[in-house]
Design a protein around this motif. Sequence first.
Motif, PDB file in Angstrom:
ATOM      1  N   GLY A 112      10.943  55.050  37.024  1.00 46.63           N
ATOM      2  CA  GLY A 112      10.148  53.932  36.527  1.00 46.63           C
ATOM      3  C   GLY A 112      10.812  53.179  35.382  1.00 46.63           C
ATOM      4  N   ILE A 113      12.048  53.526  35.078  1.00 43.79           N
ATOM      5  CA  ILE A 113      12.782  52.871  33.994  1.00 43.79           C
ATOM      6  C   ILE A 113      13.450  51.615  34.531  1.00 43.79           C
ATOM      7  N   ASP A 114      13.397  50.535  33.731  1.00 47.17           N
ATOM      8  CA  ASP A 114      14.035  49.276  34.133  1.00 47.17           C
ATOM      9  C   ASP A 114      15.507  49.510  34.471  1.00 47.17           C
ATOM     10  N   VAL A 115      15.976  48.851  35.529  1.00 45.79           N
ATOM     11  CA  VAL A 115      17.403  48.930  35.833  1.00 45.79           C
ATOM     12  C   VAL A 115      18.155  48.087  34.807  1.00 45.79           C
ATOM     13  N   ALA A 116      19.400  48.464  34.561  1.00 47.90           N
ATOM     14  CA  ALA A 116      20.234  47.725  33.613  1.00 47.90           C
ATOM     15  C   ALA A 116      20.486  46.324  34.156  1.00 47.90           C
ATOM     16  N   PRO A 117      20.666  45.374  33.258  1.00 46.32           N
ATOM     17  CA  PRO A 117      20.992  44.021  33.730  1.00 46.32           C
ATOM     18  C   PRO A 117      22.251  44.030  34.595  1.00 46.32           C
ATOM     19  N   ILE A 118      22.218  43.250  35.653  1.00 44.43           N
ATOM     20  CA  ILE A 118      23.385  43.120  36.527  1.00 44.43           C
ATOM     21  C   ILE A 118      24.505  42.466  35.722  1.00 44.43           C
ATOM     22  N   THR A 119      25.680  43.061  35.777  1.00 47.55           N
ATOM     23  CA  THR A 119      26.842  42.494  35.100  1.00 47.55           C
ATOM     24  C   THR A 119      28.032  42.519  36.051  1.00 47.55           C
ATOM     25  N   VAL A 120      28.983  41.653  35.784  1.00 44.03           N
ATOM     26  CA  VAL A 120      30.234  41.655  36.529  1.00 44.03           C
ATOM     27  C   VAL A 120      31.136  42.664  35.838  1.00 44.03           C
ATOM     28  N   MET A 121      31.676  43.578  36.625  1.00 48.00           N
ATOM     29  CA  MET A 121      32.516  44.648  36.080  1.00 48.00           C
ATOM     30  C   MET A 121      33.941  44.523  36.600  1.00 48.00           C
ATOM     31  N   SER A 122      34.876  44.929  35.770  1.00 54.47           N
ATOM     32  CA  SER A 122      36.268  45.007  36.213  1.00 54.47           C
ATOM     33  C   SER A 122      36.410  46.186  37.160  1.00 54.47           C
ATOM     34  N   ALA A 123      37.508  46.231  37.872  1.00 52.97           N
ATOM     35  CA  ALA A 123      37.765  47.362  38.765  1.00 52.97           C
ATOM     36  C   ALA A 123      37.846  48.673  37.989  1.00 52.97           C
ATOM     37  N   SER A 124      38.212  48.596  36.709  1.00 52.79           N
ATOM     38  CA  SER A 124      38.296  49.815  35.898  1.00 52.79           C
ATOM     39  C   SER A 124      36.972  50.155  35.218  1.00 52.79           C
ATOM     40  N   GLY A 125      35.949  49.315  35.415  1.00 53.21           N
ATOM     41  CA  GLY A 125      34.613  49.668  34.957  1.00 53.21           C
ATOM     42  C   GLY A 125      34.123  49.046  33.666  1.00 53.21           C
ATOM     43  N   HIS A 126      34.859  48.108  33.078  1.00 56.87           N
ATOM     44  CA  HIS A 126      34.313  47.495  31.862  1.00 56.87           C
ATOM     45  C   HIS A 126      33.701  46.131  32.190  1.00 56.87           C
ATOM     46  N   PRO A 127      32.640  45.749  31.444  1.00 57.65           N
ATOM     47  CA  PRO A 127      31.953  44.490  31.725  1.00 57.65           C
ATOM     48  C   PRO A 127      32.844  43.287  31.427  1.00 57.65           C
ATOM     49  N   LEU A 128      32.684  42.268  32.265  1.00 59.46           N
ATOM     50  CA  LEU A 128      33.432  41.027  32.095  1.00 59.46           C
ATOM     51  C   LEU A 128      32.475  39.886  31.795  1.00 59.46           C
ATOM     52  N   GLN A 129      32.903  38.975  30.957  1.00 56.97           N
ATOM     53  CA  GLN A 129      32.161  37.754  30.647  1.00 56.97           C
ATOM     54  C   GLN A 129      32.693  36.638  31.546  1.00 56.97           C
ATOM     55  N   PRO A 130      31.924  35.542  31.720  1.00 54.60           N
ATOM     56  CA  PRO A 130      32.421  34.435  32.556  1.00 54.60           C
ATOM     57  C   PRO A 130      33.819  33.961  32.163  1.00 54.60           C
ATOM     58  N   LYS A 131      34.124  33.941  30.867  1.00 61.34           N
ATOM     59  CA  LYS A 131      35.450  33.490  30.426  1.00 61.34           C
ATOM     60  C   LYS A 131      36.563  34.443  30.847  1.00 61.34           C
ATOM     61  N   ASP A 132      36.198  35.666  31.231  1.00 61.36           N
ATOM     62  CA  ASP A 132      37.179  36.673  31.603  1.00 61.36           C
ATOM     63  C   ASP A 132      37.566  36.633  33.081  1.00 61.36           C
ATOM     64  N   ILE A 133      36.894  35.805  33.876  1.00 53.81           N
ATOM     65  CA  ILE A 133      37.162  35.803  35.316  1.00 53.81           C
ATOM     66  C   ILE A 133      37.642  34.434  35.764  1.00 53.81           C
ATOM     67  N   THR A 134      38.337  34.413  36.878  1.00 53.89           N
ATOM     68  CA  THR A 134      38.807  33.178  37.488  1.00 53.89           C
ATOM     69  C   THR A 134      38.828  33.375  38.998  1.00 53.89           C
ATOM     70  N   VAL A 135      39.236  32.357  39.704  1.00 57.04           N
ATOM     71  CA  VAL A 135      39.290  32.401  41.161  1.00 57.04           C
ATOM     72  C   VAL A 135      40.739  32.200  41.578  1.00 57.04           C
ATOM     73  N   GLU A 136      41.185  33.000  42.531  1.00 55.73           N
ATOM     74  CA  GLU A 136      42.529  32.854  43.079  1.00 55.73           C
ATOM     75  C   GLU A 136      42.437  32.744  44.587  1.00 55.73           C
ATOM     76  N   ALA A 137      43.453  32.147  45.167  1.00 54.72           N
ATOM     77  CA  ALA A 137      43.504  31.969  46.613  1.00 54.72           C
ATOM     78  C   ALA A 137      43.656  33.325  47.302  1.00 54.72           C
ATOM     79  N   GLY A 138      42.916  33.494  48.365  1.00 50.00           N
ATOM     80  CA  GLY A 138      43.032  34.686  49.193  1.00 50.00           C
ATOM     81  C   GLY A 138      43.887  34.389  50.408  1.00 50.00           C
ATOM     82  N   PRO A 139      44.101  35.394  51.250  1.00 50.13           N
ATOM     83  CA  PRO A 139      44.983  35.207  52.404  1.00 50.13           C
ATOM     84  C   PRO A 139      44.488  34.137  53.385  1.00 50.13           C
ATOM     85  N   GLY A 140      43.193  33.889  53.413  1.00 54.65           N
ATOM     86  CA  GLY A 140      42.665  32.887  54.343  1.00 54.65           C
ATOM     87  C   GLY A 140      42.566  31.493  53.763  1.00 54.65           C
TER      88      GLY A 140
END
Length: 168
Positions: free
Chosen positions: A120-148
């Motif tokens: 019955g405990i509130d779930v933690a706020p959804i956050t964007v996480m790095s592959a190593s598990g630390h939270p990322l802010q919008p300024k910490d992420i970008t978009v790169e081209a994929g194979p398609g």
Amino acid sequence: MRRTSFSDMSCPIARSLDLIGEWWTLLIVREAFWGTRRFGEFQAHLGIAPNVLTQRLNRLVEGGILEVTSESQIGRALEYRLTPKGLELAPILVALAQWGNKHTPTPDGVTTRIVERQTGIDVAPITVMSASGHPLQPKDITVEAGPGASSADRQRLAQLKQRQKRKD
């Protein structure tokens, strides 16, 4: 009015919105997460017109988000359930609910909370996480081209990267 299809766009957000971007659609998915299974229940809980509900349910079944789990003898769907693909929408719904509770509460406050079933405990706020598990802010992420990515996409994303470097 006929809506524009985004299914052929290269952007994964646009393609996702093509399937789940209409407002009734996510409300139907929300109801399915909350245990609604039958057409009449969806209609009663949402106040949606039967013809609109039929169209949206059919689209969700065609898109692999819902499946018909039982049918009447005349072939009418009796129950709808989320597929594994549909269940993967849970973080999106949680994030929308959390954002809505924070930014669009009713005058009386939060109307629903997203909680862990067992505690019955509130779930933690959804956050964007790095592959190593630390939270990322919008300024910490970008978009790169994929194979398609098309050459136009690659060029556009390269320009974005150049603008971001100038800002830094």
